[in-house]
Design a protein around this motif. Structure first.
Motif, PDB file in Angstrom:
ATOM      1  N   ASN A 254     -25.119 -11.477   7.522  1.00 12.22           N
ATOM      2  CA  ASN A 254     -26.360 -12.051   6.597  1.00 12.22           C
ATOM      3  C   ASN A 254     -25.393 -12.591   5.528  1.00 12.22           C
ATOM      4  O   ASN A 254     -24.747 -12.160   4.628  1.00 12.22           O
ATOM      5  CB  ASN A 254     -26.520 -11.094   6.886  1.00 12.22           C
ATOM      6  CG  ASN A 254     -27.888 -10.331   7.379  1.00 12.22           C
ATOM      7  OD1 ASN A 254     -27.242  -9.896   8.604  1.00 12.22           O
ATOM      8  ND2 ASN A 254     -29.133 -10.471   7.547  1.00 12.22           N
ATOM      9  N   PHE A 269     -29.115  -4.905   3.906  1.00 11.38           N
ATOM     10  CA  PHE A 269     -29.598  -4.781   6.048  1.00 11.38           C
ATOM     11  C   PHE A 269     -28.830  -4.056   6.192  1.00 11.38           C
ATOM     12  O   PHE A 269     -27.791  -3.050   6.071  1.00 11.38           O
ATOM     13  CB  PHE A 269     -28.981  -6.474   5.735  1.00 11.38           C
ATOM     14  CG  PHE A 269     -29.465  -7.444   5.300  1.00 11.38           C
ATOM     15  CD1 PHE A 269     -30.889  -7.660   4.831  1.00 11.38           C
ATOM     16  CD2 PHE A 269     -28.150  -7.959   4.942  1.00 11.38           C
ATOM     17  CE1 PHE A 269     -30.849  -8.908   4.459  1.00 11.38           C
ATOM     18  CE2 PHE A 269     -28.713  -9.547   3.294  1.00 11.38           C
ATOM     19  CZ  PHE A 269     -29.836  -9.442   3.386  1.00 11.38           C
ATOM     20  N   ALA A 282     -24.653  -8.582   1.846  1.00 13.71           N
ATOM     21  CA  ALA A 282     -24.630  -9.517   2.558  1.00 13.71           C
ATOM     22  C   ALA A 282     -23.080 -10.259   2.215  1.00 13.71           C
ATOM     23  O   ALA A 282     -22.382  -9.813   1.668  1.00 13.71           O
ATOM     24  CB  ALA A 282     -25.850 -10.898   1.950  1.00 13.71           C
ATOM     25  N   PHE A 302     -32.146  -5.368  13.690  1.00 16.96           N
ATOM     26  CA  PHE A 302     -32.176  -6.262  12.089  1.00 16.96           C
ATOM     27  C   PHE A 302     -33.286  -5.343  11.606  1.00 16.96           C
ATOM     28  O   PHE A 302     -34.205  -4.768  11.890  1.00 16.96           O
ATOM     29  CB  PHE A 302     -32.530  -7.372  12.285  1.00 16.96           C
ATOM     30  CG  PHE A 302     -31.121  -7.959  13.166  1.00 16.96           C
ATOM     31  CD1 PHE A 302     -30.177  -8.403  13.007  1.00 16.96           C
ATOM     32  CD2 PHE A 302     -32.156  -8.736  14.368  1.00 16.96           C
ATOM     33  CE1 PHE A 302     -29.233  -8.781  13.926  1.00 16.96           C
ATOM     34  CE2 PHE A 302     -31.091  -9.536  15.382  1.00 16.96           C
ATOM     35  CZ  PHE A 302     -29.826  -9.280  14.833  1.00 16.96           C
ATOM     36  N   VAL A 304     -34.158  -4.846   7.441  1.00 21.74           N
ATOM     37  CA  VAL A 304     -34.081  -5.362   5.864  1.00 21.74           C
ATOM     38  C   VAL A 304     -34.489  -4.275   4.751  1.00 21.74           C
ATOM     39  O   VAL A 304     -35.294  -3.047   4.867  1.00 21.74           O
ATOM     40  CB  VAL A 304     -34.784  -6.649   5.243  1.00 21.74           C
ATOM     41  CG1 VAL A 304     -36.323  -6.429   5.582  1.00 21.74           C
ATOM     42  CG2 VAL A 304     -34.362  -7.370   3.937  1.00 21.74           C
ATOM     43  N   GLN A 318     -30.257 -16.608   6.093  1.00 16.38           N
ATOM     44  CA  GLN A 318     -29.519 -16.395   7.347  1.00 16.38           C
ATOM     45  C   GLN A 318     -28.715 -15.322   8.518  1.00 16.38           C
ATOM     46  O   GLN A 318     -27.907 -14.623   7.246  1.00 16.38           O
ATOM     47  CB  GLN A 318     -28.509 -17.841   7.528  1.00 16.38           C
ATOM     48  CG  GLN A 318     -29.300 -18.789   7.566  1.00 16.38           C
ATOM     49  CD  GLN A 318     -28.430 -20.353   7.338  1.00 16.38           C
ATOM     50  OE1 GLN A 318     -27.631 -20.233   7.337  1.00 16.38           O
ATOM     51  NE2 GLN A 318     -29.215 -21.364   7.875  1.00 16.38           N
ATOM     52  N   ILE A 319     -29.007 -15.461   9.209  1.00 13.98           N
ATOM     53  CA  ILE A 319     -27.635 -14.220  10.047  1.00 13.98           C
ATOM     54  C   ILE A 319     -26.812 -15.520  11.376  1.00 13.98           C
ATOM     55  O   ILE A 319     -27.824 -15.541  11.989  1.00 13.98           O
ATOM     56  CB  ILE A 319     -28.470 -13.203  11.087  1.00 13.98           C
ATOM     57  CG1 ILE A 319     -29.066 -12.501   9.970  1.00 13.98           C
ATOM     58  CG2 ILE A 319     -27.812 -12.313  11.624  1.00 13.98           C
ATOM     59  CD1 ILE A 319     -30.477 -10.937  10.504  1.00 13.98           C
TER      60      ILE A 319
END
Length: 328
Positions: A254, A269, A282, A302, A304, A318-319
């Motif tokens: 991420n 995440f 990240a 997924f 957050v 973005q992933i």
């Protein structure tokens, strides 16, 4: 009184010797003997040569240690490989009734499929296929010349039989054995001619989501986007699918999710695939060993984890998903 003609003995010997060394006359209208034998039993056909060529949805990668190497297409496409054989028979090609190619799996040697081949009579197509066998290093140019002479319909010394089979990616990669054989009108069976070709392992990742939208989130509260096993594009339930023929893992990375107004960031995440659950930050590369097995779409989830002091804003990031083949 009758006279006797007396020829010296030495002259007779010379004449006899001359007659014995003179060749038989070949001019004029020669006559030569013919011969045929009716045997006690039937004589089987003979496989003169065989080869494989890539068909629809199959890519030829070259030759490795004498084996043809093929790359199939990802699911759900079916990949085709074709088998060709030149067959002769001591009793004449009209005695040949059928030709077969048995294809065996690489993992346990079990029979995958028996190809019931058909006769190809178009000599232009036959010539092209023999030349392709030379180009793919399966027969020599010298043998090709001999085979084309035999296959020439004006010579009628051999026939080309061919057939194809389909490969699906849920079947194993590896070295497939092909055993070619033929039978004639008396059910006499030829000695089989065997060889191997290779289907290479590969994996490719498909996903059914173009974005991961967490919707409305609350500071300090985890928000999950849950998946399912149904591969349906953009249904809001993330699914991943290994469309190859070998088990694979994957990595997840991420970027920070950054607020468009105030520039604040979300950096925590988590992700879950099967029973593998990983919390990460990240830009950390997360490896999920899976394995993702061929032909089986599976869910991925997924999450957050926004910080408690997160400012109200719209956050974008973005992933990146990358498949790992073979599985780690």
């Amino acid at each position: 009184m009758k006279r006797l003609l007396l020829i010296p003995v030495t002259l007779l010997i010379v004449l006899t010797m001359l007659m014995s060394v003179l060749p038989a006359a070949a001019d004029g209208d020669p006559t030569v003997p013919t011969k045929a034998v009716v045997g006690q039993g039937n004589t089987p056909p003979k496989i003169e040569a065989k080869w494989e060529l890539a068909g629809q949805n199959t890519t030829w990668l070259g030759v490795d240690n004498g084996k043809q190497v093929f790359l199939p297409s990802p699911a759900p496409a079916l990949s085709t490989i074709c088998v060709y054989a030149v067959v002769s028979d001591p009793a004449g090609v009209g005695d040949i009734t059928a030709a077969y190619a048995d294809v065996y799996h690489p993992n346990n040697g079990s029979l995958k499929v028996q190809i019931h081949q058909v006769l190809l009579s178009d000599f232009a197509q036959v010539t092209n296929l023999v030349n392709r066998a030379v180009a793919t290093e399966q027969i020599s140019s010298t043998l090709a010349s001999q085979l084309l002479w035999m296959l020439d319909p004006t010579k009628n010394q051999a026939q080309l039989w061919w057939g194809c089979f389909q490969y699906e990616v849920h079947q194993p990669a590896g070295d497939y054995r092909v055993s070619e054989w033929a039978i004639d009108r008396g059910s006499a069976r030829s000695i089989p001619l065997d060889n191997f070709f290779e289907i290479v392992p590969f994996s490719t990742l498909a996903i059914d989501f173009s974005a991961v939208d967490f919707g409305t989130i609350v500071a300090g509260q985890k928000k999950v986007v849950a998946g399912d096993d149904v591969f349906l594009q953009d249904d809001g339930k993330p699914t991943v699918w290994n469309k190859g023929n070998a088990g694979a893992g994957m990595t997840v990375v991420n970027t920070p999710m950054t607020g468009t107004q105030f520039g604040k960031v979300i950096t925590n995440f988590d992700v879950q695939l099967f029973d593998q659950y990983v919390e990460y930050t990240a830009r950390q590369v997360v490896t999920l060993v899976g394995p993702l097995m061929p032909c089986t779409p599976v869910q991925i989830e997924f999450s957050v984890l926004p910080p408690i002091d997160l400012a109200p804003d719209t956050y974008l990031g973005q992933i990146k998903l990358t498949i790992l083949s073979p599985a780690p």
